[in-house]
Each structure stands twice: as structure tokens, then as C-alpha cells.
Motif scaffolding. Structure first.
Motif, short mmCIF file in Angstrom:
data_model
loop_
_atom_site.label_atom_id
_atom_site.label_comp_id
_atom_site.label_asym_id
_atom_site.label_seq_id
_atom_site.Cartn_x
_atom_site.Cartn_y
_atom_site.Cartn_z
N ARG A 745 38.53 122.63 32.71
CA ARG A 745 39.83 122.43 32.06
C ARG A 745 40.98 123.23 32.67
O ARG A 745 42.07 122.69 32.89
N PRO A 746 40.80 124.53 32.97
CA PRO A 746 41.95 125.25 33.56
C PRO A 746 42.34 124.71 34.94
O PRO A 746 43.52 124.69 35.28
N TYR A 747 41.37 124.28 35.72
CA TYR A 747 41.70 123.69 37.03
C TYR A 747 42.49 122.40 36.82
O TYR A 747 43.47 122.13 37.54
N LEU A 748 42.07 121.61 35.84
CA LEU A 748 42.75 120.34 35.58
C LEU A 748 44.19 120.58 35.14
O LEU A 748 45.13 119.97 35.67
N LEU A 749 44.39 121.46 34.17
CA LEU A 749 45.74 121.72 33.68
C LEU A 749 46.61 122.30 34.80
O LEU A 749 47.78 121.92 34.97
N ASN A 750 46.03 123.22 35.56
CA ASN A 750 46.79 123.81 36.67
C ASN A 750 47.19 122.74 37.67
O ASN A 750 48.31 122.72 38.19
N GLY A 751 46.28 121.82 37.93
CA GLY A 751 46.58 120.72 38.85
C GLY A 751 47.72 119.86 38.34
O GLY A 751 48.60 119.44 39.10
N ILE A 752 47.71 119.58 37.04
CA ILE A 752 48.78 118.76 36.45
C ILE A 752 50.12 119.48 36.58
O ILE A 752 51.13 118.88 36.97
N ILE A 753 50.13 120.78 36.25
CA ILE A 753 51.38 121.54 36.34
C ILE A 753 51.88 121.55 37.78
O ILE A 753 53.08 121.33 38.05
N LEU A 754 50.98 121.81 38.71
CA LEU A 754 51.38 121.86 40.12
C LEU A 754 51.92 120.51 40.60
O LEU A 754 52.90 120.45 41.36
#
Length: 902
Positions: A745-754
Motif C-alpha cells: 500500500r505505501p508503494y502504491l500511494l507513493n506511486g500515485i502521488i509521484l
């Protein structure tokens, strides 16, 4: 200890029942006393008592008759009746060695060991060489593990008396207890060679050999005893224990199993067989045997202590803590056990109870490094800075405590202090060079310090040790990306995906180091294996069944879990277990089964506020918000705490009553709720109403109260991203990734933000890692496709295959169909594009970018009429809140999902 383990129930007891008890008396009395003595020796106790009554009528103070009457009564185990006669004899002849000795025999037989010792000591004070008194005192000294004192008594008797087999055995045991095992062995050899040996003799020889830890010899002696008495459980037990100590495990197992067939509830044999199972690494069977042993002997502290230790090894930490609690009632002075109870409570996520035990312990033992280490583990869930301070203290007291160094390294990585982590990890790896997790974390720390070459070298080593470890592969891919080795990074990503598809392993592990080293998936898989085995070993344990059902639900084995719940009869469960079942089912969206447990739970315990909250949630999903609110409001006023108000706010909002919902929410926040799911729902409610700052305040409060809940930390990052405060959001995400490196989940959210920030290269790496770790949602592939179109605009084939994965997961998202249509146009697949774009506009007619794309697609295929119609549609909706193609997925939906009833 050996003397505590081996049962001496057949050990020879040297006992001279009575010596010459006659004092000067008339010839007629002497004759009668001789007749009484003869009758007693022939087993005619009633006749002996009749004769003695006759003597005592005429001579009430006759010591010989009084003592012999006591002996007769002792033979009938009428010890209370015998007391009077011995006391009369002592009053009549207080300095008679014979009277004193026989009175000592009486009190010893009656179980008054202290009084017996006093009388024997008086005997030898008058007659120093009295054989029986000295032998009995020697036996008592041996029983008390006072070998030198026993030898002192034995040295008082004559050589002839000392050559008796019983006296020789006592001497051998006393020598053994005094550390003179060579001398003891010589005595035992003499005893074994005596003619006419029987089971008792060989048994006692075995016991004496056991005192000297000559387990092979003890096993041989017990075997000879068993040959003479094949079904004797005491011999079987001690033979099994000797074989175990001699490391003849198979023989120990077979002998102890025979003993248990003869006596199924023998606590000693159950305990010994459990130790055999431990040697064979059959942990679950050992735990089952110990449970039986505790039922047979509930006050045996050694059994309960081993149960606590076994439960911890099997990772049933709450059970272990409970067992330590039972043990501490029997042994309240055992401070180390209280420390271990605290440690288990910490690992069972009950940090508040853990801290009570562990803070108490370090207060009493301020120089114990292990105590501070275990305190730090509890503090990790409450205050990570305090945990670091305790770890510093622990290592300062005991620099060799490598568990503390490893744990401190993990905390320092999470707290963005990788330099300190490197030092600890390198020292730890000197002790455990093949610890995969430690090697991977060292690579992670080097990456954080931008020491890329060192990170790559360390992670290469980790890959060689564990080629399929997701933790290793995630870090290794980062290193390859930083080194610009794109091909190696791509190969690692493929390997990471493959490793994820293989599922979690089930390797066994014990101890905190393995516990910290395993991935959450591995921990869960191993825990499930242990639960299955434990439940099978003890089918009557309802709590184990419930725990197994929960793990099956967590592992998506819903059918098997529900079958276990169907086997449980609510009427047979207490209110607490019913509530636990209901809460568990609710957690996994099994609303109707949850209701079936929660309603009887409240019927049995109407004041259980937590169960009423759970029933309210179940009713909301099964019926209506109004019905749920009606149930919730049955909560007594005194029990309306923060969780009550947060749930009430959700229900009022669902009913469209925003003012009252906001009031309830504010009330709830002030009273510090404790349930993370209600915090999440309340934050979602605030975000829906654009109360961003309030949502952030609420989540910051939640993270202080529940600091180790990763969902709340993720929600905080989401809220910061919405505001937007992306830099702060990404700092929290980095901390989450450090603490839970294999959570997607944190990788996914970080990817979306980026990607929203148009940092598409970084976004693509994050999203690929999330997918490899298990992220499989439409928005995942949507943002990955966007990142591909920005970083590799010519790679339309990859973009199309990626968006196809999103399309396979949803049929009602217009933004996914819009992006798919645009890619199809770019590939000149106009008919496919038209189909996808028509779907997008049917799902969201105001989505202007989809109409523009349709216009272009129709124009490309020469359909000018439809192309013109799309232009008209665009003009018609242009000023009517047209939908944009920017950020099509509300970020709050990433974590705050509102499930409608049913």
C-alpha cells in the motif's frame, strides 16, 4: 534438576521399626509384652492390641507397651490414635533412645518430618551410634540434597550396619550429592553385585547413579529393575527419564508411552514425554502433553513454566503470558518469569500490560540488560524514542546482547538514522552472518546513506542466501535502479513478481530474532500451521478453534473458517467468546454470522459496550442506518465513550443529518476513541465533507493513541496528499515502507502521488514494486499506464497491455475506458477505441476529454456525422461542470472506503 525430575517413590527407606523397647518390669508383664510382640509380628494386630490393653490397665505408664501399642496403630494408619500412646511413652521415659527412636518413626510415617527429625536428633544425642536414628537422619539429608551432612550421620554407625544394602545406597547417594561420584560409583558397584537383588534394590541404585548424572548407568539399573517388575509405572517413568538424559530419545519415548498406557494421567510421565517431544522438535505434541499434565497436577509450577515457554516458542504469546500468570501465583518470587510475561504481552500487542511488568522488573533489576531489551520491545508500540533509550541502556549493560542491537538497528532505519543502524547490523551479522533480514536491512541502510556500491554488494550476498525473499528483492531492485543497471532491475522486478506468486513459506522458527526476521506473510503462514496442529492435538479447546478460524479468514479460506464457526454452539460459549467470534466475523465482512454471535453475547452480558458497537455495525450492513442507530442508542449513558460517538457520527451522516453527525464526531474526538476502524471511518467522513484539517488532527491523535497501526499512518499520508502537503505525506510513506517493507500500500500511494506530480519515472518504479508485492486494483494499473505513457510514449504495446489489466478488474470506471481509448487511437485501433470511449461517455456523460477523443476516432474512420455530433456534445456540456481527466481516482478512496448496507 535431576533430583527434582526423578521420582524416588521406590527408593529404599532404611527403617528399624522399633528396637528393644522393654525397660525393667515384672515377669508377668514381660511375658505378656512378648506375646503381644509375637502377635504383631505375625500380623495379628487385633490380638496384639488386646494383650497390650491388658498390660496397660495394670501398668498405664509402661513405656514398652505404650510404644508397641503406637506401633500397632501405626500399622493400621491410625496415626492420630497412636499419638497419645507415644506421648505417654515419652513422658514416662523422656531420655530413652528406644522410645525416642520409635516415636521418631511414628511421626515420620504420619508425615510430620520436622518432629521426627527432632526426636532422632535427641536419640543420637544420648546414643551417638544409634543405627536407625542415624540412617533416618541420613535419608532426610539426602532428600534435602545435603550430601555432606548425610555422610556425617552414616559415619556414626558401625561397619556391619553400614554394609546393609540400604545403608550402602544411602552412602552412594550422599557421596554423589557431595560431588564424590567416583567413590559413589564404587559403592554402587558393590551393591549391584550383592546376591538376591530385587526391583527395589536396582531402582535405588539407579536413583543413586542419577544423582551423579551417570545416566547410562542409571538407565541400565532401571532396566534391571524393570526386568524384575515389568509393569511398575515408577520404574518405567524413571527409566524413561534416564534414557532421555542419556540422549537415548527413542527409548525414552517408548518407555514413557508404556508408562502412560498404565497410568494415563501421571503428571510426571506426561511432563517427561513432553521433554522428549521437545528434543524431537515436536513442539505442538509437547504442548498438548503439558496441557494434560497441568490438568492432572494444576499446582505443579514446573509444568506450567514449561507450558509458558512452549507457547512462546509456538508464537501463542497471549497463551504464554496467561501461563506465566498461573505460574506466578505459585512462584510469586520469580522475577524473571514476570519479565517474560511482560515480554510475551508485548509480542501479543498488549503493550500497556507489558509495560507494567517490564517497568516493574527493570526497577528491581536495573543492571539487567535483557530486561531493558524486552522493555524496549514493549515501548516500540507506545513510544519509539523511549524504546531507543531502553535499547541504548540494554546494550550499555550487555554489549553482547545482539538481539538488542538488531532491534535498535530496525528502529533507527525507521527513524531515518541509517548510519547508526549500519554499525549495529554489522556487529549483529558477525554473530549471525546468514540472517537474511539483517543482511537486507543492512543493504537498505546503505541505500539510505547513498552508499550504493556497498548496498549492492550486501544485497548480492542476501540474494545468494535467499533468492526469493521479497524484502531482499525490493531493496536489490532499488540498488540496481540507482546504479543505472536497468536490465538487472527489470529482471529483479520479474523475480519479485514470481516470488509473490509462490505465496508465503511455512518455515518453522522460534525466538524473537526469527520473529523479527520473518515477513508478515511468513509469520502468518507459520502461525496457521501451528494452529492447525494445536487444534488437532486438542480438539476440545474452543479458543484454539476460534483462533484457527480467524487465521483461515485472514488467509481467504472463508469456507473452511465458516465451517468451524458452524460447529460452535452459541449456547455453550460464554459472553466473552461470543463477542470475540462476532467481532472477528465482522472484521471479515461476515455480517449475518456476526449478528448470530453478537446477539446472544449481549443477551448474556447486556453491559458489554464493545459487543453492542459491533452488533450496531452488523445491523447497519444488514438493515438500515436507522435500525443500527436504534441499537446503538441502547448503550447506557455511562458507557458512551469515544468509539460510541464516532460510530454515531457515521450513522447520522448516512441518514443525511450532517449537523448532528458533526456534533457527535466532535464529542467522540474529545473522548479519545480506541478502535482504529472507527477512526478511519470518521476521517473518511470529514474528508467527504472537505474538513481536511479536522481529518488530519483526528488521524494525528489516532497515531498517538495507536502508534503501531499502519492503516492509520497510511490514512494520515493520504490526508496530507489531499490537502496537498505531498512532501510530508511522502515522509510518512517512507517511514511506513521502512517499518513494513513488504506491504504494497505505501508503494502504491507513493506511486500515485509521484505520478500526480508528473514525476513519472519514480512513480513507475514505485507502482511496479507495489504490483510485485501484491497490489492488484484498477487504479494501480491506471496510474502505471499513465507513468508508462509519460516515460516511454513510444511503447504503446506496453501501455495497452497494462491498461488491459485495469479493464479486466472493472467495468464501470469511465477514466480507465478513456485512457484505454486514447491508447487505442494512438495505435490506430479506431474501432476498439470507439467502443472504449463510448463506454466512458455512457458511464460519465460529462467527461469532455472522452468526447474529444471520440470526435478524433470518428474522424479517423471517416464518420464525419458522428464526429460533428461529439463536437455538439462538447459545446452542450462545456459550461455544465464538465468532468476533468485529472486525478480521476479520489485519493481518499484509497483508504477510506464506505461500504453501503448489504
Amino acid at each position: 534438576m535431576f533430583g527434582e525430575d526423578f521420582g524416588g517413590k521406590l527408593a529404599l527407606t532404611v527403617s528399624i521399626l522399633f528396637g528393644s523397647i522393654l525397660l525393667a518390669q515384672p515377669p508377668s508383664a514381660q511375658t505378656l509384652l512378648d506375646e503381644a510382640s509375637s502377635a504383631y509380628r505375625q500380623g495379628k494386630t487385633a490380638e496384639a492390641a488386646r494383650i497390650l490393653d491388658t498390660i496397660l490397665k495394670d501398668h498405664p505408664g509402661e513405656p514398652g507397651a505404650l510404644v508397641l501399642m503406637g506401633v500397632v496403630l501405626d500399622a493400621q494408619q491410625r496415626y492420630n490414635d497412636a499419638d497419645t500412646y507415644y506421648q505417654r511413652a515419652l513422658n514416662a521415659s523422656p531420655r530413652s533412645p528406644q522410645v525416642l527412636n520409635n516415636a521418631g518413626n511414628h511421626f515420620l510415617a504420619a508425615g510430620n518430618r520436622k518432629r521426627a527429625r527432632e526426636l532422632y536428633l535427641k536419640t543420637i544425642a544420648i546414643e551417638p551410634g544409634h543405627v536407625n536414628a542415624n540412617l533416618q537422619l541420613a535419608q532426610m539429608s539426602v532428600d534435602d540434597k545435603q550430601g555432606r551432612l548425610a555422610l556425617a550421620y552414616l559415619n556414626r554407625i558401625t561397619e556391619t550396619a553400614g554394609s546393609d544394602p540400604g545403608a550402602l545406597l544411602l552412602r552412594a547417594r550422599a557421596l554423589g550429592l557431595s560431588g564424590q561420584c567416583a567413590e559413589a560409583g564404587a559403592v554402587l558397584k558393590k551393591v549391584e553385585n550383592l546376591p538376591g537383588g530385587d526391583a527395589s534394590l536396582y531402582f535405588s541404585v539407579g536413583m543413586a547413579q542419577a544423582e551423579c548424572k551417570r545416566y547410562d548407568a542409571a538407565e541400565g539399573s532401571f532396566s534391571r529393575a524393570l526386568d524384575a517388575d515389568p509393569r511398575n509405572v515408577e520404574i518405567l517413568y524413571n527409566l524413561g527419564l534416564a534414557a532421555l538424559r542419556a540422549d537415548h530419545v527413542s527409548r525414552a519415548q517408548s518407555v514413557l508411552e508404556i508408562a502412560l498406557k498404565e497410568r494415563p494421567d501421571d503428571a510426571d510421565a506426561l511432563y517427561a514425554l513432553a521433554q522428549v517431544c521437545l528434543k524431537q522438535q515436536r513442539l505442538v505434541e509437547a504442548a498438548a502433553l503439558l496441557t494434560r499434565a497441568e490438568k492432572a497436577a494444576p499446582d505443579r509450577a514446573d509444568i506450567i513454566l514449561l507450558i509458558a515457554q512452549m507457547a512462546a516458542q509456538l508464537e501463542f504469546y497471549q497463551d504464554s503470558a496467561d501461563a506465566y500468570g498461573r505460574y506466578l501465583k505459585l512462584k510469586p518470587e520469580d522475577d524473571a518469569a514476570r519479565r517474560e510475561r511482560g515480554f510475551d504481552l508485548a509480542r501479543a500487542n498488549d503493550s500497556k500490560s507489558a509495560l507494567r511488568d517490564l517497568e516493574w522488573y527493570v526497577g528491581r533489576h536495573p543492571r539487567d540488560g535483557l530486561g531493558y531489551f524486552e522493555l524496549a520491545v514493549a515501548q516500540m508500540f507506545e513510544d519509539r524514542q523511549k524504546a531507543l533509550q531502553s535499547l541504548d541502556r540494554s546494550i550499555g549493560l550487555d554489549p553482547a546482547l545482539y538481539q538488542a542491537r538488531y532491534t535498535r538497528a530496525l528502529l533507527n532505519i525507521e527513524e531515518e538514522n541509517p548510519d547508526a543502524a549500519v554499525a549495529d547490523l554489522r556487529l549483529f551479522l558477525e554473530k549471525e552472518p546468514k540472517n537474511i533480514s539483517a543482511v537486507a536491512h543492512l543493504g537498505q541502510a546503505y541505500l539510505a546513506l547513498n552508499r550504493i556500491d556497498e548496498a549492492a554488494a550486501v544485497l548480492e550476498r542476501a540474494r545468494a542466501l535467499a533468492p526469493d525473499s521479497p524484502l531482499v528483492l525490493v531493496q536489490y531492485r532499488r540498488a540496481m535502479e540507482k546504479l543505472g543497471r536497468k536490465q538487472a532491475a527489470a529482471a529483479t522486478l520479474a523475480q519479485l513478481r514470481e516470488a509473490g506468486n509462490k505465496g508465503a513459506g511455512s518455515r518453522r522458527h522460534v525466538g524473537l530474532m526469527d520473529y523479527l526476521s520473518l515477513s508478515p506473510a511468513d509469520q502468518r503462514a507459520h502461525y496457521l500451521v501451528n494452529l492447525r496442529e494445536s487444534s488437532a492435538a486438542d480438539p476440545s479447546d474452543v479458543r484454539l478453534k476460534i483462533r484457527l478460524a480467524r487465521e483461515l479468514l485472514a488467509g481467504d479460506k472463508t469456507g473452511e473458517a465458516m465451517e468451524i464457526f458452524r460447529q460452535l454452539t452459541p449456547a455453550s460459549l460464554d459472553a466473552a467468546l461470543l463477542a470475540d467470534c462476532g467481532r472477528m466475523l465482522l472484521e471479515f465482512n461476515q455480517f449475518e454470522p456476526a449478528r448470530q454471535f453478537l446477539e446472544p453475547a449481549l443477551a448474556k452480558a447486556p453491559s458489554d459496550g464493545a459487543a453492542r458497537l459491533d452488533l450496531t455495525i452488523a445491523i447497519y450492513h444488514l438493515q438500515t442506518p436507522a435500525a443500527a442507530l436504534s441499537e446503538l442508542d441502547q448503550t447506557p449513558s455511562a458507557d458512551r465513550k469515544g468509539d460510541y460517538y464516532l460510530l454515531r457520527a457515521q450513522l447520522l451522516d448516512a441518514l443525511g443529518n450532517f449537523p448532528e453527525a458533526a456534533e457527535a464526531l466532535n464529542h467522540g474526538i474529545r473522548t479519545a476513541p480506541t478502535r482504529p476502524e472507527l477512526y478511519l471511518q470518521a476521517a473518511g467522513f470529514l474528508l467527504k465533507h472537505k474538513r481536511y484539517d479536522q481529518a488530519l488532527t483526528l488521524l494525528e491523535q489516532a497515531s498517538r493513541i495507536l502508534p503501531d497501526n499502519r492503516d492509520l499512518l497510511l490514512a494520515q499520508a493520504v490526508t496530507l496528499a489531499i490537502i496537498p502537503r505531498d512532501e510530508e505525506a511522502q515522509k510518512i510513506l517512507a517511514k511506513i515502507q521502512a517499518r513494513w517493507p513488504e506491504w504494497d500500500r505505501p508503494y502504491l500511494l507513493n506511486g500515485i502521488i509521484l505520478e500526480i506530480q508528473l514525476r513519472s519515472e519514480e512513480a513507475k518504479q514505485m507502482l511496479e514494486t507495489a504490483i510485485a508485492l501484491g497490489a492488484d486494483t484498477p487504479e494501480t494499473y491506471y496510474y502505471e499506464t499513465l507513468a508508462i505513457t509519460h516515460t516511454a510514449p513510444d511503447d504503446l504495446g506496453l501501455a495497452q497491455s497494462t491498461i488491459a489489466r485495469a479493464l479486466a478488474l472493472t467495468s464501470n470506471d469511465p477514466y480507465i475506458f478513456l485512457l484505454a481509448g486514447r491508447i487505442s487511437i494512438a495505435r490506430k485501433q479506431y474501432s476498439v477505441a470507439i467502443e472504449q470511449l463510448v463506454k466512458a461517455t455512457s458511464l460519465l456523460p460529462s467527461l469532455i476529454p472522452a468526447h474529444y477523443a471520440l470526435r478524433d476516432a470518428y474522424k479517423a474512420v471517416g464518420d464525419e456525422r458522428k464526429s460533428a455530433a461529439e463536437v455538439e456534445a462538447i459545446e452542450h456540456i462545456a459550461d455544465k461542470n464538465a468532468a476533468s481527466d485529472r486525478s480521476p481516482f479520489p485519493v481518499e478512496d484509497f483508504v477510506f472506503t464506505v461500504r453501503p448496507p448489504g
